[in-house]
Design an enzyme around this catalytic site. Sequence first.
Site, mmCIF file in Angstrom:
data_model
loop_
_atom_site.group_PDB
_atom_site.id
_atom_site.type_symbol
_atom_site.label_atom_id
_atom_site.label_comp_id
_atom_site.label_asym_id
_atom_site.label_seq_id
_atom_site.Cartn_x
_atom_site.Cartn_y
_atom_site.Cartn_z
ATOM 1 N N LYS A 1 -2.231 -1.623 -3.718
ATOM 2 C CA LYS A 1 -3.044 -0.286 -3.657
ATOM 3 C C LYS A 1 -2.404 1.103 -3.674
ATOM 4 O O LYS A 1 -1.155 1.039 -3.239
ATOM 5 C CB LYS A 1 -3.656 -0.531 -2.354
ATOM 6 C CG LYS A 1 -4.579 0.788 -2.192
ATOM 7 C CD LYS A 1 -5.324 0.639 -0.535
ATOM 8 C CE LYS A 1 -6.101 2.145 -0.570
ATOM 9 N NZ LYS A 1 -6.433 2.133 0.924
ATOM 10 N N LYS B 1 0.792 -1.068 0.145
ATOM 11 C CA LYS B 1 0.030 -0.182 0.075
ATOM 12 C C LYS B 1 0.895 1.134 0.064
ATOM 13 O O LYS B 1 1.478 1.534 0.896
ATOM 14 C CB LYS B 1 -0.814 0.015 1.146
ATOM 15 C CG LYS B 1 -1.930 1.139 1.461
ATOM 16 C CD LYS B 1 -2.837 1.024 2.493
ATOM 17 C CE LYS B 1 -3.547 2.374 2.807
ATOM 18 N NZ LYS B 1 -4.422 2.333 3.829
HETATM 19 C C1 PBG Z 1 -7.374 3.098 5.699
HETATM 20 C C2 PBG Z 1 -7.924 3.015 4.063
HETATM 21 C C3 PBG Z 1 -7.549 4.018 3.270
HETATM 22 C C4 PBG Z 1 -8.164 3.712 2.033
HETATM 23 C C5 PBG Z 1 -8.602 2.268 2.431
HETATM 24 N N1 PBG Z 1 -8.188 1.944 3.639
HETATM 25 C C6 PBG Z 1 -7.091 5.450 3.373
HETATM 26 C C7 PBG Z 1 -5.832 5.841 3.830
HETATM 27 O O1 PBG Z 1 -4.773 5.037 3.947
HETATM 28 O O2 PBG Z 1 -5.536 6.912 3.861
HETATM 29 C C8 PBG Z 1 -8.163 4.215 0.560
HETATM 30 C C9 PBG Z 1 -8.998 3.843 0.079
HETATM 31 C C10 PBG Z 1 -9.423 4.786 -1.341
HETATM 32 O O3 PBG Z 1 -8.868 5.946 -1.496
HETATM 33 O O4 PBG Z 1 -10.326 4.497 -1.900
HETATM 34 N N2 PBG Z 1 -6.320 2.972 6.067
#
Ligand code: PBG
Length: 326
Positions: free
Chosen positions: A248, A195
Amino acid sequence: MNFPFYRPRRLRKTETIRNMIRETTLTPNDFILPLFVTFGKNVKKAIKSMPGHYQLSVDNIVKEAKEIKKLGIPAVILFGIPEHKDEEGSTAFDPAGPVQEAIRAIKDKVPGLAVITDVCMCEYTSHGHCGIIKDKDVDNDATLELLSKEALSHVEAGADIVAPSDMMDGRVAAIRDILDDNDFSHIPIMSYSAKYASAFYGPFRDAAESTPQFGDRRSYQMDPGNTDEAIREVVLDIEEGADIVMVKPALPYLDIIRRIKTEFGYPTAAYNVSGEFSMIKAAAERGWLDGDRAMMESLTAIKRAGADLILTYFAKEAAILLQKKR
Ligand code: PBG
């Protein structure tokens, strides 16, 4: 294979032939729809930067879940917006929290739909970071305990799969441990393994009200310039017990999806994040591109890159389009 003997255009001439030789085709079964659950009754609050998406109370989530199931989408992933936030995010494992209530309601009323839950602290902490803060940074090891409790509370409520998205080191092992100790060894973990610290999460943070109140997430999410680091993250998660690994965002990281799929051969998920969704919506609203075509092309690209599961805010629209084509 030289021109004029070989002519690639022969196989592009008709719709039928194009359909016959297409390598990658989408089905609603590829999609997982993210939903935002909030407290209260009969709440349907539009998320401005994500047209067609809402913060929904549990009663409305059930209605939505029925529709999703009818469209042939196999799963949803739930994000919670709690009534109270504090420094430690203690409402994350409240058995009466919005996510826990929503899981019970969906499993009761729409049993065939798989319920995945996002396991993270950022929706529950007053500062918006993904764990406990010590010396202006997230304390990794102290956070593991909270994440484990949150995951267990989701599974106790009936979640089919848990998906840790916090990027703390050791979270998959910690969650696997607590689940196994509580007779939940059959529950899979879908880990947000690679991520990235991305600008494309902007609209989501509005939706989940989880924007960090100071600093950013670069001390725990990955640097966009790295690929080998993604491999190391996936190795760790697999060794710790992840059943599905995730990349992601999706579109800016198709190379990472492909590399992980090829190197590990594990079920690979890709998260087509909020910014990827909102960009297409905004451009389509202005008439700058054809929104439906841009959507289908993006989703096809993500699957072609190697994703077996696609988390996407387009799930419903894409499923409806696919139904019409049949
Ligand atoms: C939680 C999380 C996030 C997303 C999914 N789980 C946000 C982040 O890390 O700030 C982002 C999902 C999206 O932008 O659609 N940590």
